[in-house]
Design a protein around this motif. Structure first.
Motif: not given
Length: 585
Positions: A202, A207, A241
Protein backbone atom coordinates in the motif's frame (compact mmCIF):
# COMPACT_ATOMS: atom_id res chain seq x y z
CA UNK A 1 34.13 -5.31 -64.92
CA UNK A 2 33.78 -6.90 -61.50
CA UNK A 3 31.02 -4.52 -60.55
CA UNK A 4 28.96 -5.95 -63.40
CA UNK A 5 28.64 -9.38 -61.77
CA UNK A 6 28.47 -8.44 -58.08
CA UNK A 7 25.52 -6.63 -56.53
CA UNK A 8 26.93 -5.00 -53.39
CA UNK A 9 23.49 -4.43 -51.90
CA UNK A 10 22.62 -8.15 -52.05
CA UNK A 11 25.63 -9.23 -49.98
CA UNK A 12 25.67 -6.29 -47.60
CA UNK A 13 23.56 -7.91 -44.90
CA UNK A 14 25.66 -11.05 -44.36
CA UNK A 15 27.71 -11.10 -41.13
CA UNK A 16 29.70 -14.36 -41.40
CA UNK A 17 33.24 -14.55 -42.81
CA UNK A 18 34.30 -15.91 -46.21
CA UNK A 19 37.49 -16.33 -48.21
CA UNK A 20 38.38 -16.13 -51.87
CA UNK A 21 37.54 -19.38 -53.65
CA UNK A 22 40.23 -19.01 -56.29
CA UNK A 23 43.13 -19.63 -53.86
CA UNK A 24 42.51 -23.37 -54.03
CA UNK A 25 41.32 -25.78 -56.67
CA UNK A 26 39.35 -27.73 -54.04
CA UNK A 27 36.81 -26.38 -51.59
CA UNK A 28 38.10 -28.83 -48.98
CA UNK A 29 41.28 -26.78 -48.57
CA UNK A 30 39.49 -23.51 -47.88
CA UNK A 31 40.34 -21.65 -44.66
CA UNK A 32 38.20 -18.99 -42.98
CA UNK A 33 40.19 -15.92 -41.88
CA UNK A 34 38.69 -13.10 -39.78
CA UNK A 35 37.50 -9.96 -41.52
CA UNK A 36 39.58 -6.91 -40.51
CA UNK A 37 37.62 -4.54 -38.25
CA UNK A 38 37.95 -1.65 -40.68
CA UNK A 39 36.28 -3.58 -43.55
CA UNK A 40 32.69 -4.58 -44.08
CA UNK A 41 31.98 -8.02 -45.54
CA UNK A 42 31.24 -6.80 -49.12
CA UNK A 43 34.45 -4.74 -49.23
CA UNK A 44 36.44 -7.70 -47.88
CA UNK A 45 35.06 -10.00 -50.61
CA UNK A 46 35.73 -7.43 -53.34
CA UNK A 47 39.31 -6.86 -52.17
CA UNK A 48 40.09 -10.61 -52.28
CA UNK A 49 38.55 -11.07 -55.70
CA UNK A 50 40.29 -8.04 -57.19
CA UNK A 51 43.69 -8.87 -55.68
CA UNK A 52 43.65 -12.27 -57.38
CA UNK A 53 42.32 -10.91 -60.65
CA UNK A 54 39.30 -13.18 -60.64
CA UNK A 55 36.75 -11.78 -63.03
CA UNK A 56 34.96 -14.84 -64.33
CA UNK A 57 31.32 -15.27 -63.33
CA UNK A 58 31.85 -18.97 -62.52
CA UNK A 59 34.47 -18.13 -59.88
CA UNK A 60 32.21 -15.54 -58.33
CA UNK A 61 29.31 -18.01 -58.41
CA UNK A 62 31.31 -20.73 -56.62
CA UNK A 63 32.64 -18.21 -54.15
CA UNK A 64 29.19 -17.06 -53.02
CA UNK A 65 27.74 -20.59 -53.18
CA UNK A 66 30.24 -21.67 -50.53
CA UNK A 67 29.65 -18.50 -48.55
CA UNK A 68 25.89 -19.04 -48.48
CA UNK A 69 26.18 -22.65 -47.30
CA UNK A 70 28.69 -21.70 -44.61
CA UNK A 71 26.48 -18.88 -43.28
CA UNK A 72 23.46 -21.18 -43.12
CA UNK A 73 25.44 -23.88 -41.32
CA UNK A 74 26.82 -21.34 -38.84
CA UNK A 75 23.32 -20.06 -38.08
CA UNK A 76 22.05 -23.61 -37.50
CA UNK A 77 24.95 -24.37 -35.15
CA UNK A 78 24.39 -21.20 -33.14
CA UNK A 79 20.68 -21.99 -32.85
CA UNK A 80 21.48 -25.54 -31.72
CA UNK A 81 23.85 -24.20 -29.04
CA UNK A 82 21.11 -21.88 -27.74
CA UNK A 83 18.58 -24.74 -27.64
CA UNK A 84 21.03 -26.92 -25.73
CA UNK A 85 21.69 -24.08 -23.26
CA UNK A 86 17.94 -23.63 -22.72
CA UNK A 87 17.53 -27.37 -22.24
CA UNK A 88 20.36 -27.37 -19.68
CA UNK A 89 18.71 -24.53 -17.72
CA UNK A 90 15.36 -26.32 -17.73
CA UNK A 91 16.93 -29.62 -16.62
CA UNK A 92 18.64 -27.81 -13.73
CA UNK A 93 15.25 -26.39 -12.73
CA UNK A 94 13.62 -29.85 -12.86
CA UNK A 95 16.50 -31.30 -10.85
CA UNK A 96 16.01 -28.66 -8.14
CA UNK A 97 12.31 -29.56 -7.96
CA UNK A 98 13.20 -33.24 -7.65
CA UNK A 99 15.56 -32.47 -4.77
CA UNK A 100 12.75 -30.52 -3.09
CA UNK A 101 10.41 -33.52 -3.36
CA UNK A 102 13.14 -35.80 -1.98
CA UNK A 103 13.53 -33.45 0.96
CA UNK A 104 9.80 -33.63 1.66
CA UNK A 105 9.85 -37.45 1.50
CA UNK A 106 12.80 -37.66 3.88
CA UNK A 107 11.08 -35.29 6.31
CA UNK A 108 7.89 -37.36 6.17
CA UNK A 109 9.85 -40.57 6.72
CA UNK A 110 11.58 -39.06 9.76
CA UNK A 111 8.22 -38.10 11.27
CA UNK A 112 6.77 -41.55 10.63
CA UNK A 113 9.69 -43.35 12.24
CA UNK A 114 9.66 -41.04 15.24
CA UNK A 115 5.94 -41.60 15.81
CA UNK A 116 5.13 -37.94 15.59
CA UNK A 117 3.88 -37.86 12.03
CA UNK A 118 0.19 -37.29 12.62
CA UNK A 119 0.10 -35.48 15.93
CA UNK A 120 -0.86 -32.11 14.52
CA UNK A 121 -1.60 -32.55 10.84
CA UNK A 122 -5.36 -32.34 11.28
CA UNK A 123 -5.25 -29.13 13.27
CA UNK A 124 -2.67 -27.05 11.38
CA UNK A 125 -5.26 -25.15 9.40
CA UNK A 126 -7.22 -24.20 12.48
CA UNK A 127 -4.18 -23.13 14.52
CA UNK A 128 -3.55 -19.82 12.79
CA UNK A 129 -6.91 -19.20 11.15
CA UNK A 130 -7.85 -16.17 13.20
CA UNK A 131 -11.49 -15.03 13.27
CA UNK A 132 -12.27 -12.79 10.31
CA UNK A 133 -13.11 -9.17 10.99
CA UNK A 134 -16.60 -7.90 10.13
CA UNK A 135 -15.15 -5.87 7.25
CA UNK A 136 -13.54 -8.97 5.73
CA UNK A 137 -16.71 -11.04 6.23
CA UNK A 138 -18.73 -8.34 4.46
CA UNK A 139 -16.24 -8.22 1.58
CA UNK A 140 -16.38 -12.00 1.20
CA UNK A 141 -20.18 -11.92 1.18
CA UNK A 142 -20.21 -9.28 -1.58
CA UNK A 143 -17.58 -11.23 -3.55
CA UNK A 144 -19.41 -14.58 -3.42
CA UNK A 145 -18.77 -16.65 -6.55
CA UNK A 146 -15.60 -14.80 -7.59
CA UNK A 147 -12.15 -16.32 -7.87
CA UNK A 148 -10.81 -13.61 -5.58
CA UNK A 149 -13.06 -14.78 -2.72
CA UNK A 150 -11.74 -18.36 -2.90
CA UNK A 151 -8.12 -17.40 -2.24
CA UNK A 152 -8.37 -16.80 1.50
CA UNK A 153 -6.59 -19.37 3.70
CA UNK A 154 -6.56 -22.06 1.01
CA UNK A 155 -5.82 -25.54 2.38
CA UNK A 156 -4.23 -27.10 -0.71
CA UNK A 157 -1.13 -24.89 -0.93
CA UNK A 158 2.06 -26.18 0.66
CA UNK A 159 4.46 -24.47 3.02
CA UNK A 160 7.19 -22.48 1.27
CA UNK A 161 10.51 -24.31 1.05
CA UNK A 162 13.26 -22.16 2.60
CA UNK A 163 16.38 -23.81 4.11
CA UNK A 164 17.42 -22.96 7.69
CA UNK A 165 14.57 -20.47 7.87
CA UNK A 166 13.63 -21.14 11.50
CA UNK A 167 17.21 -20.66 12.68
CA UNK A 168 17.60 -17.40 10.79
CA UNK A 169 14.05 -16.11 11.38
CA UNK A 170 13.09 -17.64 14.74
CA UNK A 171 9.87 -15.61 15.03
CA UNK A 172 8.37 -17.93 12.39
CA UNK A 173 8.23 -20.71 15.00
CA UNK A 174 5.44 -18.85 16.79
CA UNK A 175 2.99 -20.04 14.14
CA UNK A 176 3.27 -23.41 12.34
CA UNK A 177 1.48 -21.82 9.36
CA UNK A 178 3.75 -18.76 9.12
CA UNK A 179 5.29 -19.88 5.81
CA UNK A 180 1.93 -20.61 4.23
CA UNK A 181 0.26 -17.75 2.33
CA UNK A 182 -2.79 -16.22 3.97
CA UNK A 183 -4.13 -15.51 0.49
CA UNK A 184 -3.61 -17.44 -2.75
CA UNK A 185 -5.53 -16.80 -5.98
CA UNK A 186 -4.16 -19.15 -8.62
CA UNK A 187 -5.06 -20.79 -11.91
CA UNK A 188 -2.71 -23.68 -11.20
CA UNK A 189 -0.11 -22.83 -13.84
CA UNK A 190 3.34 -24.42 -13.36
CA UNK A 191 6.48 -25.46 -15.26
CA UNK A 192 6.59 -22.11 -17.06
CA UNK A 193 9.63 -20.69 -18.80
CA UNK A 194 9.69 -17.38 -16.92
CA UNK A 195 8.01 -16.41 -13.65
CA UNK A 196 7.63 -12.63 -13.25
CA UNK A 197 7.60 -11.56 -9.59
CA UNK A 198 5.81 -8.30 -8.72
CA UNK A 199 5.84 -7.40 -4.99
CA UNK A 200 3.44 -4.61 -4.06
CA UNK A 201 2.44 -2.72 -0.91
CA UNK A 202 0.00 0.00 0.00
CA UNK A 203 1.52 3.31 -1.09
CA UNK A 204 1.14 6.71 0.51
CA UNK A 205 -0.41 8.65 -2.38
CA UNK A 206 -0.60 6.72 -5.61
CA UNK A 207 -0.65 3.06 -6.70
CA UNK A 208 1.01 2.03 -9.97
CA UNK A 209 0.18 -1.69 -9.78
CA UNK A 210 -2.60 -1.73 -12.39
CA UNK A 211 -0.50 0.31 -14.83
CA UNK A 212 2.37 -2.12 -14.32
CA UNK A 213 0.20 -5.21 -14.84
CA UNK A 214 -1.40 -3.67 -17.93
CA UNK A 215 2.01 -3.19 -19.53
CA UNK A 216 3.28 -6.63 -18.49
CA UNK A 217 0.22 -8.28 -20.04
CA UNK A 218 -0.19 -6.22 -23.21
CA UNK A 219 3.51 -6.26 -24.11
CA UNK A 220 3.66 -10.07 -24.07
CA UNK A 221 3.98 -11.68 -27.48
CA UNK A 222 1.32 -14.33 -28.33
CA UNK A 223 4.02 -17.01 -28.09
CA UNK A 224 4.68 -16.13 -24.43
CA UNK A 225 1.14 -15.89 -23.06
CA UNK A 226 0.83 -19.59 -22.22
CA UNK A 227 4.31 -20.24 -20.78
CA UNK A 228 4.75 -17.13 -18.62
CA UNK A 229 3.49 -16.61 -15.07
CA UNK A 230 3.03 -13.23 -13.34
CA UNK A 231 2.87 -13.50 -9.54
CA UNK A 232 1.66 -10.45 -7.60
CA UNK A 233 2.75 -10.61 -3.95
CA UNK A 234 0.73 -8.22 -1.76
CA UNK A 235 2.97 -7.42 1.19
CA UNK A 236 0.15 -6.41 3.53
CA UNK A 237 -1.54 -8.31 6.36
CA UNK A 238 -4.83 -6.40 6.34
CA UNK A 239 -7.06 -8.99 4.68
CA UNK A 240 -9.70 -6.50 3.60
CA UNK A 241 -7.04 -4.58 1.64
CA UNK A 242 -5.66 -7.82 0.15
CA UNK A 243 -9.13 -8.91 -0.97
CA UNK A 244 -9.85 -5.53 -2.52
CA UNK A 245 -6.62 -5.58 -4.56
CA UNK A 246 -7.19 -9.19 -5.64
CA UNK A 247 -10.74 -8.38 -6.71
CA UNK A 248 -9.51 -5.32 -8.63
CA UNK A 249 -6.96 -7.49 -10.46
CA UNK A 250 -9.62 -10.09 -11.29
CA UNK A 251 -11.99 -7.37 -12.55
CA UNK A 252 -9.37 -5.71 -14.78
CA UNK A 253 -7.74 -8.94 -16.03
CA UNK A 254 -10.46 -11.66 -15.94
CA UNK A 255 -9.07 -13.71 -18.82
CA UNK A 256 -5.52 -13.60 -17.48
CA UNK A 257 -6.65 -14.69 -13.99
CA UNK A 258 -8.83 -17.51 -15.37
CA UNK A 259 -6.07 -18.79 -17.65
CA UNK A 260 -3.53 -18.75 -14.82
CA UNK A 261 -1.30 -16.04 -16.30
CA UNK A 262 -1.74 -13.86 -13.17
CA UNK A 263 -1.61 -15.18 -9.61
CA UNK A 264 -1.94 -13.29 -6.32
CA UNK A 265 -0.42 -14.28 -2.97
CA UNK A 266 -0.09 -12.60 0.41
CA UNK A 267 1.74 -13.71 3.59
CA UNK A 268 0.33 -14.15 7.06
CA UNK A 269 0.91 -11.59 9.77
CA UNK A 270 3.08 -14.12 11.61
CA UNK A 271 5.55 -14.13 8.70
CA UNK A 272 6.87 -10.70 9.73
CA UNK A 273 8.92 -10.00 12.87
CA UNK A 274 8.40 -7.11 15.26
CA UNK A 275 10.17 -4.47 13.18
CA UNK A 276 10.47 -2.11 16.15
CA UNK A 277 12.81 -4.60 17.81
CA UNK A 278 15.22 -4.94 14.87
CA UNK A 279 18.75 -3.64 15.58
CA UNK A 280 19.81 -0.31 14.07
CA UNK A 281 22.11 -0.81 11.06
CA UNK A 282 23.92 1.52 8.64
CA UNK A 283 23.00 4.46 10.88
CA UNK A 284 19.54 4.58 9.26
CA UNK A 285 16.37 5.82 10.86
CA UNK A 286 13.95 3.29 12.36
CA UNK A 287 11.51 4.12 9.57
CA UNK A 288 14.01 3.27 6.82
CA UNK A 289 15.18 0.11 8.58
CA UNK A 290 11.62 -1.18 8.85
CA UNK A 291 10.98 -0.37 5.18
CA UNK A 292 14.08 -2.05 3.71
CA UNK A 293 13.87 -5.07 6.04
CA UNK A 294 10.26 -5.67 5.09
CA UNK A 295 11.06 -5.18 1.41
CA UNK A 296 13.70 -7.91 1.69
CA UNK A 297 11.31 -10.27 3.48
CA UNK A 298 8.67 -9.62 0.79
CA UNK A 299 11.15 -10.56 -1.93
CA UNK A 300 12.24 -13.67 -0.03
CA UNK A 301 8.62 -14.81 0.31
CA UNK A 302 7.89 -14.17 -3.37
CA UNK A 303 11.06 -15.92 -4.57
CA UNK A 304 10.43 -18.92 -2.32
CA UNK A 305 6.95 -19.29 -3.81
CA UNK A 306 8.06 -18.71 -7.43
CA UNK A 307 11.12 -20.99 -7.46
CA UNK A 308 9.01 -24.08 -8.14
CA UNK A 309 6.89 -22.47 -10.85
CA UNK A 310 9.29 -21.98 -13.76
CA UNK A 311 12.80 -22.23 -15.21
CA UNK A 312 13.68 -18.57 -14.66
CA UNK A 313 12.59 -15.91 -12.18
CA UNK A 314 12.38 -12.25 -13.25
CA UNK A 315 12.58 -9.74 -10.40
CA UNK A 316 10.44 -6.62 -10.88
CA UNK A 317 8.69 -3.91 -8.86
CA UNK A 318 5.11 -2.62 -8.96
CA UNK A 319 5.86 0.73 -10.60
CA UNK A 320 7.38 -0.07 -14.01
CA UNK A 321 6.43 -0.32 -17.66
CA UNK A 322 7.89 -2.85 -20.09
CA UNK A 323 9.00 -2.70 -23.70
CA UNK A 324 7.12 -4.62 -26.37
CA UNK A 325 7.89 -8.36 -26.57
CA UNK A 326 10.08 -8.07 -23.46
CA UNK A 327 9.84 -11.80 -22.66
CA UNK A 328 10.94 -12.77 -26.18
CA UNK A 329 13.91 -10.41 -25.87
CA UNK A 330 14.81 -11.87 -22.48
CA UNK A 331 14.66 -15.44 -23.80
CA UNK A 332 16.86 -14.73 -26.81
CA UNK A 333 19.46 -12.76 -24.86
CA UNK A 334 19.54 -15.37 -22.09
CA UNK A 335 20.07 -18.18 -24.61
CA UNK A 336 22.97 -16.47 -26.37
CA UNK A 337 24.47 -15.36 -23.06
CA UNK A 338 24.32 -18.89 -21.63
CA UNK A 339 26.29 -20.16 -24.62
CA UNK A 340 29.05 -17.56 -24.30
CA UNK A 341 28.95 -17.14 -20.50
CA UNK A 342 27.38 -20.22 -18.86
CA UNK A 343 28.41 -19.26 -15.31
CA UNK A 344 26.31 -16.10 -14.99
CA UNK A 345 24.60 -15.54 -11.61
CA UNK A 346 21.87 -13.17 -12.77
CA UNK A 347 21.28 -11.14 -15.93
CA UNK A 348 20.44 -7.46 -15.66
CA UNK A 349 17.70 -6.14 -17.95
CA UNK A 350 17.36 -2.83 -16.07
CA UNK A 351 20.02 -0.98 -14.10
CA UNK A 352 17.62 0.45 -11.48
CA UNK A 353 17.61 -1.21 -8.03
CA UNK A 354 15.91 -4.61 -7.94
CA UNK A 355 14.17 -4.22 -11.30
CA UNK A 356 14.78 -6.56 -14.24
CA UNK A 357 17.11 -9.07 -12.58
CA UNK A 358 16.78 -12.58 -14.07
CA UNK A 359 17.77 -15.62 -11.98
CA UNK A 360 17.84 -19.30 -12.79
CA UNK A 361 15.17 -20.79 -10.54
CA UNK A 362 17.52 -23.65 -9.68
CA UNK A 363 20.01 -21.13 -8.30
CA UNK A 364 17.42 -18.93 -6.62
CA UNK A 365 17.56 -20.84 -3.32
CA UNK A 366 21.15 -19.66 -2.82
CA UNK A 367 20.19 -15.99 -3.01
CA UNK A 368 17.18 -16.62 -0.77
CA UNK A 369 19.47 -18.12 1.88
CA UNK A 370 21.88 -15.19 1.54
CA UNK A 371 19.08 -12.61 1.79
CA UNK A 372 17.71 -14.30 4.94
CA UNK A 373 21.01 -13.75 6.72
CA UNK A 374 21.39 -10.07 5.82
CA UNK A 375 17.77 -8.93 5.38
CA UNK A 376 18.13 -6.45 8.25
CA UNK A 377 21.56 -5.19 7.19
CA UNK A 378 21.24 -4.05 3.58
CA UNK A 379 18.58 -2.82 1.13
CA UNK A 380 17.73 -5.17 -1.71
CA UNK A 381 19.92 -3.52 -4.37
CA UNK A 382 22.92 -3.60 -2.02
CA UNK A 383 22.18 -7.23 -1.22
CA UNK A 384 22.39 -8.06 -4.93
CA UNK A 385 25.79 -6.34 -5.22
CA UNK A 386 27.07 -7.94 -2.03
CA UNK A 387 25.92 -11.37 -3.19
CA UNK A 388 27.91 -11.03 -6.41
CA UNK A 389 30.99 -9.78 -4.56
CA UNK A 390 30.94 -12.67 -2.12
CA UNK A 391 30.74 -15.12 -5.03
CA UNK A 392 33.73 -13.92 -7.04
CA UNK A 393 35.76 -11.23 -5.26
CA UNK A 394 39.13 -11.91 -3.68
CA UNK A 395 39.78 -9.91 -0.52
CA UNK A 396 43.51 -9.83 -1.30
CA UNK A 397 43.04 -8.14 -4.67
CA UNK A 398 42.15 -4.57 -5.56
CA UNK A 399 38.58 -3.33 -5.90
CA UNK A 400 39.08 -2.88 -9.63
CA UNK A 401 39.54 -6.63 -10.01
CA UNK A 402 36.38 -7.21 -7.98
CA UNK A 403 34.36 -4.95 -10.26
CA UNK A 404 35.59 -6.75 -13.36
CA UNK A 405 34.84 -10.14 -11.81
CA UNK A 406 31.28 -9.11 -10.94
CA UNK A 407 30.64 -7.88 -14.47
CA UNK A 408 31.53 -11.33 -15.81
CA UNK A 409 28.83 -13.04 -13.77
CA UNK A 410 26.28 -10.24 -14.24
CA UNK A 411 25.73 -9.80 -18.00
CA UNK A 412 23.82 -6.63 -18.87
CA UNK A 413 21.30 -6.08 -21.62
CA UNK A 414 21.17 -2.56 -23.09
CA UNK A 415 19.06 -0.55 -23.42
CA UNK A 416 16.87 -1.35 -20.42
CA UNK A 417 13.70 -3.32 -21.04
CA UNK A 418 11.90 -1.65 -18.13
CA UNK A 419 11.19 1.97 -17.22
CA UNK A 420 10.71 2.95 -13.58
CA UNK A 421 7.67 5.26 -13.38
CA UNK A 422 6.94 5.50 -9.66
CA UNK A 423 7.12 9.01 -8.25
CA UNK A 424 6.04 8.11 -4.72
CA UNK A 425 8.18 5.43 -3.12
CA UNK A 426 6.79 2.57 -1.08
CA UNK A 427 8.79 4.23 1.71
CA UNK A 428 6.23 6.74 2.95
CA UNK A 429 7.17 10.35 2.25
CA UNK A 430 10.00 9.57 -0.18
CA UNK A 431 9.77 10.81 -3.77
CA UNK A 432 11.70 9.60 -6.82
CA UNK A 433 12.89 11.74 -9.70
CA UNK A 434 11.29 10.62 -12.97
CA UNK A 435 13.50 11.01 -16.03
CA UNK A 436 10.86 10.57 -18.72
CA UNK A 437 8.81 13.75 -19.18
CA UNK A 438 5.63 11.91 -20.09
CA UNK A 439 5.49 10.49 -16.57
CA UNK A 440 5.78 13.86 -14.88
CA UNK A 441 2.11 14.85 -15.09
CA UNK A 442 1.70 14.50 -11.33
CA UNK A 443 0.18 16.90 -8.80
CA UNK A 444 2.44 19.53 -7.30
CA UNK A 445 0.32 19.76 -4.15
CA UNK A 446 -2.52 17.95 -2.38
CA UNK A 447 -5.40 20.26 -1.45
CA UNK A 448 -7.51 19.94 1.69
CA UNK A 449 -10.38 22.40 1.88
CA UNK A 450 -11.91 21.21 5.14
CA UNK A 451 -9.16 22.23 7.54
CA UNK A 452 -10.46 24.00 10.68
CA UNK A 453 -11.00 27.79 10.32
CA UNK A 454 -8.10 30.05 11.31
CA UNK A 455 -7.94 33.27 13.20
CA UNK A 456 -4.50 34.11 11.81
CA UNK A 457 -1.31 32.72 10.25
CA UNK A 458 2.14 33.88 11.36
CA UNK A 459 5.56 33.22 9.81
CA UNK A 460 8.93 34.94 9.50
CA UNK A 461 9.83 32.98 6.33
CA UNK A 462 9.72 35.20 3.23
CA UNK A 463 6.87 33.93 1.03
CA UNK A 464 6.67 33.63 -2.74
CA UNK A 465 4.17 36.21 -3.97
CA UNK A 466 1.94 33.56 -5.58
CA UNK A 467 2.51 30.56 -3.29
CA UNK A 468 1.51 31.94 0.10
CA UNK A 469 0.69 30.15 3.34
CA UNK A 470 -2.87 31.45 3.27
CA UNK A 471 -3.53 29.92 -0.16
CA UNK A 472 -1.76 26.66 0.77
CA UNK A 473 -3.89 26.20 3.91
CA UNK A 474 -7.04 26.82 1.87
CA UNK A 475 -5.97 24.15 -0.67
CA UNK A 476 -5.47 26.51 -3.63
CA UNK A 477 -1.71 26.01 -4.13
CA UNK A 478 1.45 25.05 -2.25
CA UNK A 479 3.46 27.27 0.09
CA UNK A 480 6.91 28.29 -1.16
CA UNK A 481 9.30 30.24 1.02
CA UNK A 482 12.87 31.48 1.08
CA UNK A 483 15.58 29.52 2.92
CA UNK A 484 14.46 29.19 6.56
CA UNK A 485 16.96 29.86 9.32
CA UNK A 486 17.34 28.49 12.82
CA UNK A 487 14.42 29.86 14.83
CA UNK A 488 12.15 30.37 11.79
CA UNK A 489 8.55 29.37 12.37
CA UNK A 490 5.13 28.85 10.82
CA UNK A 491 2.13 29.21 13.16
CA UNK A 492 -1.55 28.44 12.56
CA UNK A 493 -3.92 29.99 15.16
CA UNK A 494 -7.47 28.61 15.15
CA UNK A 495 -10.70 30.58 15.45
CA UNK A 496 -11.67 28.51 18.48
CA UNK A 497 -10.08 25.57 20.36
CA UNK A 498 -10.13 22.29 18.43
CA UNK A 499 -9.54 18.63 19.32
CA UNK A 500 -7.14 17.49 16.62
CA UNK A 501 -6.94 13.74 15.95
CA UNK A 502 -4.54 13.54 12.98
CA UNK A 503 -2.13 15.83 11.12
CA UNK A 504 -0.14 15.74 7.87
CA UNK A 505 2.47 18.27 6.78
CA UNK A 506 4.22 17.26 3.56
CA UNK A 507 7.13 19.33 2.25
CA UNK A 508 8.69 19.32 -1.22
CA UNK A 509 7.04 18.41 -4.53
CA UNK A 510 8.00 16.55 -7.74
CA UNK A 511 9.64 19.63 -9.29
CA UNK A 512 11.57 20.60 -6.16
CA UNK A 513 12.37 17.42 -4.25
CA UNK A 514 15.01 19.11 -2.06
CA UNK A 515 12.80 21.97 -0.86
CA UNK A 516 11.95 20.23 2.40
CA UNK A 517 11.58 21.17 6.04
CA UNK A 518 14.79 19.84 7.58
CA UNK A 519 15.39 19.63 11.35
CA UNK A 520 11.93 21.01 12.05
CA UNK A 521 9.69 20.10 14.97
CA UNK A 522 5.91 20.18 15.23
CA UNK A 523 4.40 21.82 18.32
CA UNK A 524 0.91 22.56 19.63
CA UNK A 525 -0.39 25.05 22.18
CA UNK A 526 -2.94 23.54 24.61
CA UNK A 527 -6.03 25.60 25.29
CA UNK A 528 -5.47 25.39 29.05
CA UNK A 529 -1.89 26.70 28.77
CA UNK A 530 -1.41 29.77 26.57
CA UNK A 531 2.30 30.17 27.22
CA UNK A 532 4.12 26.90 26.42
CA UNK A 533 4.06 24.96 23.15
CA UNK A 534 4.35 21.15 23.41
CA UNK A 535 6.40 19.16 20.88
CA UNK A 536 4.31 16.37 19.30
CA UNK A 537 6.49 15.31 16.37
CA UNK A 538 9.05 16.27 13.73
CA UNK A 539 9.62 16.16 9.99
CA UNK A 540 11.41 12.97 8.95
CA UNK A 541 14.30 12.59 6.52
CA UNK A 542 11.86 12.76 3.59
CA UNK A 543 10.18 15.98 4.68
CA UNK A 544 7.01 14.39 6.04
CA UNK A 545 5.39 15.03 9.44
CA UNK A 546 2.38 12.82 10.11
CA UNK A 547 0.79 11.42 13.23
CA UNK A 548 -2.20 10.93 15.45
CA UNK A 549 -2.92 13.15 18.42
CA UNK A 550 -4.85 12.29 21.56
CA UNK A 551 -4.87 15.28 23.86
CA UNK A 552 -7.30 17.99 24.85
CA UNK A 553 -8.28 21.10 22.91
CA UNK A 554 -5.52 23.16 21.29
CA UNK A 555 -5.54 26.72 19.99
CA UNK A 556 -2.47 26.71 17.72
CA UNK A 557 0.01 24.48 15.90
CA UNK A 558 3.57 25.54 15.02
CA UNK A 559 6.41 24.40 12.75
CA UNK A 560 9.71 25.33 14.41
CA UNK A 561 12.99 25.21 12.43
CA UNK A 562 15.99 24.09 14.52
CA UNK A 563 18.82 24.65 12.02
CA UNK A 564 19.65 26.82 8.99
CA UNK A 565 18.62 25.34 5.64
CA UNK A 566 20.46 25.58 2.31
CA UNK A 567 17.22 25.23 0.34
CA UNK A 568 13.95 27.01 -0.13
CA UNK A 569 11.00 25.28 1.48
CA UNK A 570 7.70 23.97 0.11
CA UNK A 571 4.57 22.80 1.92
CA UNK A 572 2.68 20.70 -0.62
CA UNK A 573 0.10 19.30 1.79
CA UNK A 574 -1.54 20.56 4.98
CA UNK A 575 -4.21 18.35 6.52
CA UNK A 576 -5.63 18.73 10.02
CA UNK A 577 -8.38 16.34 11.10
CA UNK A 578 -10.51 17.20 14.10
CA UNK A 579 -13.01 15.21 16.11
CA UNK A 580 -16.63 16.21 15.52
CA UNK A 581 -17.99 18.78 17.94
CA UNK A 582 -20.33 17.30 20.58
CA UNK A 583 -23.99 17.83 19.81
CA UNK A 584 -25.70 20.50 21.92
CA UNK A 585 -28.68 19.41 24.01
Amino acid sequence: MLNAVIDKDRVGYFKATAVYYGRSQSRKNLTLPKIPKNLTLPRYILRNLESHRVYSFSHVKHYFSYFFSFAARLEREERMEELLANMKNHLEYLDSQYRGKQEAVITLQAKMFSGRGNSSQNTLHEVSLAPLSPAVQLLLKNMTGTKAASGLYTKHIQQLRIPFVYQLLPHLMNDPQSLKPAYHMSGGRSFCEIVVGVPTVKRDKESYLMVTLTHLVTELSPADVNNTLIVVMIGETELDYVLQVARQIETMFPNQVDSGLIEVISPRESYYPDFDKLPITLGDSRKRIKWRSKQNLDNIFLMAYAQSKGTFYLMLEDDIIAKKNYIQTIKKFTATTTVSNPNWIFIEFCHVGGIGKLFRSAELIKFISYAQIFYNNLPIDWLLESYLADRVCNLEKAGKNCGAAKEKIRPKFKPSLFQHIGLYSSLKGKMHKIGDAKFRTVPKFFPHTDNPPLRTIKTDIIEHSVHTLQKAYAGRTFFWGLKPKKGSFVEFWFEKPIVMTHYVFRSGNPDHTMDLFYNTTLEVLPAHNHSNFTVIGAFDEFGLAEGNLSMGPIIAIRLSVQRNSRFWVILSEIELRVSPAPESR
